[in-house]
Design an enzyme around this catalytic site. Structure first.
Site, short mmCIF file in Angstrom:
data_model
loop_
_atom_site.label_atom_id
_atom_site.label_comp_id
_atom_site.label_asym_id
_atom_site.label_seq_id
_atom_site.Cartn_x
_atom_site.Cartn_y
_atom_site.Cartn_z
CD GLU A 152 -2.96 1.05 0.17
OE1 GLU A 152 -3.80 0.16 0.13
OE2 GLU A 152 -2.88 1.93 -0.71
N GLY A 185 11.78 15.07 4.08
CA GLY A 185 11.71 13.60 3.97
C GLY A 185 10.82 13.12 2.84
CE LYS A 244 5.01 7.11 -5.58
NZ LYS A 244 5.27 8.49 -5.16
N GLY A 269 6.25 11.35 2.95
CA GLY A 269 6.62 11.77 4.30
C GLY A 269 6.48 10.65 5.31
#
Ligand code: NAP
Ligand code: HSE
Length: 416
Positions: A126, A184, A202, A299
């Site tokens: 996920e 990040g 993706k 993040g």
């Protein structure tokens, strides 16, 4: 007790550790205690700003995979290798696997699912798409009985953060990228983010699940945002438009068109309103219609949250059905190219070339409008495929030092 082996302790891995150990995120999902009993890192001498007991860390994967107490492996290390080898070996050794690694999933989704099924274990990913947005699970469910026609969206937090900061706060490209790295969001090699490779991975994952076909990265046309300048942004502002890095795949009668490219859209469109590291993912099926998923796309906490949701599915044993996905993935896919209108900016080497270029461009039938600025030339094209555009521009290349082209959404009208 349920023991987890954590691979990686960077942005994502440290987030997972904190959620499981300090926040006790899994305590309501099992009667057993869930603990992280080993953490694999690369550099044992690195200074770490955390209160993790030193003995949990190892730089030896064998200490994790050979531990019979460990039931679940969570993988959050950077790069394709050795992550891929670690995932294969973990499944072969009978561990459930959760990964955030899109580079690996985009390349080996079918074989990793098949391996998980063979070993009666779960393989979950996920966190590989959309950070904290739950998209893989709903897409698996809907695509099982819907004919999915389109998957599109803003799929990279770093590039969306850069474009937002350049547009709203006048930051330079480099300044915005540095900030995204500090927060990040960026990959270890940020070219993956700014050149569109991360979105391509993706999109390959999402469209494979949606269309039940193995859409590989190589099939997807890919351009990033690395050529978009503050000058381009200023032109887009005068048009009341916003540029976004868009991944889009359409399945039409079993022919797939898939692209990753910067796209210009009106300021009032739903995609334009997605700012900073937020992602928007839209999927359209024949029964359900269009579904939109919005949330933080990168993040520490959002990504760790997605991983925890996968662990919950392992604890609930839902994987027994999910692994069937591997059987649905057809390997035959035909790719087609779609025609669009484009914004093109050319930056000539010098003033003389600029005059010659403007003259040459004004005569071209594929160009609708040419505008000459102090140092740059802007043109808007008629409808053409990206391949045709690149061929048309290529032979003028000796006259300009840099260029940027951005696809126009259908509803943007350019007057001649
Ligand atoms: P990161 O902050 O760079 O951390 C990477 C971790 O992997 C570090 O702890 C590093 O060890 C470890 N590592 C690297 N190579 C290794 C090796 N050969 N053996 C053992 N450990 C190794 O990366 P991140 O941002 O957490 O990303 C991790 C993964 O999640 C990547 O696949 C990324 O694409 C994916 N992801 C990231 C985000 C995000 O927002 N950051 C979101 C979704 C998915 P050291 O600490 O010793 O250097
Ligand atoms: N570098 C990725 C991004 C992390 O910025 O979207 C989330 O996949």
């Amino acid at each position: 007790m349920i023991n987890i082996g954590l691979l990686g302790f960077g942005t994502v891995g440290s987030g997972v550790y904190e959620l499981i150990t300090n926040y006790k995120a899994l305590k309501n999902h099992t009667d057993e205690e869930v603990v992280i009993s080993k953490i694999l890192i690369k550099d044992l001498s690195k200074k770490r700003n955390s209160k993790v007991p030193k003995e949990l860390f190892t730089d030896n994967f064998r200490e994790v995979v050979n531990n019979p107490q460990i039931d679940i492996i969570i993988e959050a290390i950077s790069g394709f290798n050795p992550a891929y080898t670690f995932l294969v070996e973990s499944l072969e050794r009978g561990k459930h696997v959760v990964t955030a690694n899109k580079a690996v999933v985009a390349k080996h989704l079918k074989s990793l699912l098949a391996l998980a099924e063979k070993n009666h274990k779960g393989f979950f990913f996920e966190a590989s798409v959309g950070g904290g947005i739950p998209i893989i699970k709903p897409l698996k469910h809907h695509s099982a009985f819907n004919e999915m026609k389109e998957v599109k969206g803003i799929l990279n937090g770093t590039s969306n953060f850069i474009l937002t900061q350049m547009n709203d706060n006048d930051l330079t490209f480099e300044g915005a990228l540095t900030l995204a790295q500090q927060l990040g969001y960026a990959e270890t090699d940020p070219s993956d983010d700014i050149k569109g490779y991360d979105v391509r991975r993706k999109l390959a994952i999402l469209s494979s699940i949606a269309f039940k076909k193995q859409v590989s990265e190589e099939m997807i046309t890919c351009r990033g945002i690395d050529y978009v300048t503050s000058f381009d942004m200023s032109i887009f502002k005068t048009m009341d438009c916003t540029v976004k890095l868009l991944g889009k795949a359409i399945n039409s009668n079993n022919r797939v068109s898939a692209s990753v490219e910067p796209v210009l859209m009106k300021n009032d469109s739903s995609l334009s309103k997605i700012k900073n590291a937020c992602n928007l993912i839209s999927v359209t099926g024949n029964i359900v219609g269009e579904l939109q998923f919005v949330g933080e796309g990168a993040g520490k906490n959002p990504t760790a949250n997605a991983i925890i949701c996968d662990v919950i599915d392992i604890l609930g044993e839902t994987y027994k059905h999910d692994n069937l996905l591997s059987k649905r993935l057809d390997s035959t896919v035909t790719i087609q190219h779609v025609a669009s209108k484009y914004y093109v900016r050319l930056s000539p080497y010098n003033y003389n070339y600029k005059g010659t270029l403007v003259k040459a461009l004004e005569e071209k039938s594929w160009i609708k409008k040419v505008l000459s600025y102090d140092k740059d030339i802007v043109l808007f094209t008629e409808k053409l495929s990206l391949i045709e555009l690149e061929e048309n521009i290529q032979h003028l290349k000796f006259m300009y030092k840099s260029s940027c082209y951005v696809r126009l959404e259908e509803d943007i009208e350019i007057k001649a």
